[in-house]
Design an enzyme around this catalytic site. Structure first.
Site, PDB file in Angstrom:
ATOM      1  CG  HIS A 151      45.974  36.923  38.543  1.00 21.03           C
ATOM      2  ND1 HIS A 151      45.517  36.849  37.250  1.00 21.03           N
ATOM      3  CD2 HIS A 151      47.271  37.297  38.457  1.00 21.03           C
ATOM      4  CE1 HIS A 151      46.489  37.154  36.408  1.00 21.03           C
ATOM      5  NE2 HIS A 151      47.571  37.437  37.123  1.00 21.03           N
ATOM      6  CG  ASP A 158      48.806  36.831  33.947  1.00 22.61           C
ATOM      7  OD1 ASP A 158      48.897  38.022  34.287  1.00 22.61           O
ATOM      8  OD2 ASP A 158      49.074  35.881  34.700  1.00 22.61           O
ATOM      9  CD  GLU A 240      54.206  39.396  36.397  1.00 19.39           C
ATOM     10  OE1 GLU A 240      52.971  39.411  36.176  1.00 19.39           O
ATOM     11  OE2 GLU A 240      54.722  38.725  37.303  1.00 19.39           O
ATOM     12  CG  HIS A 243      50.015  41.348  35.922  1.00 18.04           C
ATOM     13  ND1 HIS A 243      49.992  40.300  36.820  1.00 18.04           N
ATOM     14  CD2 HIS A 243      49.345  42.360  36.526  1.00 18.04           C
ATOM     15  CE1 HIS A 243      49.344  40.669  37.914  1.00 18.04           C
ATOM     16  NE2 HIS A 243      48.934  41.914  37.758  1.00 18.04           N
TER      17      HIS A 243
END
Length: 267
Positions: A151, A158, A240, A243
């Site tokens: 990130h 996200d 995830e 993500h």
């Protein structure tokens, strides 16, 4: 009396000078705060229709407090990633859905905040919602917390999908009873997104995008998000469902630390 008045004026001037002197260092520090390089934009400037629920600006996250570096509840991304999200939004709107972002660019100081929290084994205030089955001693070993995050490079986001028109999200009240992030949708925190099988930031293997236990509408929703974004250059992190990283990254090797704020984009 004139002498007293003069003394008071002199004292006032001295105090004012002292205040100005002590205020100078923070001002200097503020002016030296890092800013975003060329190529970073506010997502809202690229597509104002994409919903934003910036969780780390709020206390509703696995730490339980606003995270360092989030000065404003806004999504900042590299321009190529933001433009690709705009294309995804256009596609989803035609089908009656909207994207909603939870986190975008994340400053290194925020990652450092996560690391400090993970090492404090006594702080488990949000365990009941975000990591009910994970021992906090295993957060690093199991990959839930790391000292670096993609990130911070600016091209990772996200996000989830919301049916439009979007219903308001019930606000989180610190101290309210927590429900496991993998509980049935009608029981867990009332997010206005479609049912993805778990909530955002759920530290559990059920969050793995293609976990075989997640079937039916929940799996279809995950695949809709995944397919829409992958067609536009994003890659999903298999652990995830929320993500995604846009490739090629504009800054593949740089981890930035400018704050999340409109000021960081002023050049």
């Amino acid at each position: 009396m004139p002498r007293l008045a003069a003394s008071l004026r002199a004292l006032a001037l001295s105090v004012a000078a002292l205040v100005a002197a002590t205020a100078a260092p923070p001002a200097a520090a503020a002016s030296s705060e890092p800013t975003a390089p060329e190529g970073f934009v506010a997502l809202r400037d690229v597509d104002p229709t994409i919903l934003q629920e910036m969780r780390y600006f709020t206390p509703h996250n696995f730490v339980g407090e606003p995270i360092d570096g989030y000065r404003q509840p806004m999504c900042i991304l590299t321009a190529p990633a933001a433009k690709a999200l705009h294309k995804a939004q256009v596609s989803l709107l035609r089908r009656g859905y909207s994207l909603k972002v939870y986190d975008c660019y994340r400053p290194q100081r925020a990652v450092d905040h996560f690391v400090r929290w993970a090492k404090d084994l006594d702080d488990q205030a949000m365990k009941g919602e975000f990591y009910p089955q994970v021992d906090k001693t295993r957060l690093f070993e199991d990959g839930y917390i790391a000292e670096k995050s993609g990130h911070s490079r600016g091209s990772t986001v996200d996000l989830t999908i919301v049916k439009v028109p979007a219903r308001p999200t019930h606000p989180y009240v610190p101290g309210q009873p927590l429900v496991e992030c993998y509980a049935p949708k009608e029981e867990r925190f009332p997010d206005n997104s479609v049912d993805m099988g778990t909530g955002f930031d759920c530290f559990d293997t059920l969050s793995h995008t293609l976990d075989p236990r997640v079937q039916g509408k929940q799996r279809a929703n995950r695949l809709l998000l995944k397919g829409t974004l992958e067609r536009l250059g994003f890659t999903n992190l298999p652990e995830e469902w929320w993500h995604f990283t846009y490739k090629p990254e504009l800054y593949p090797d740089t981890y930035f630390d400018f704050p999340v704020s409109r000021h960081s984009l002023s050049r």
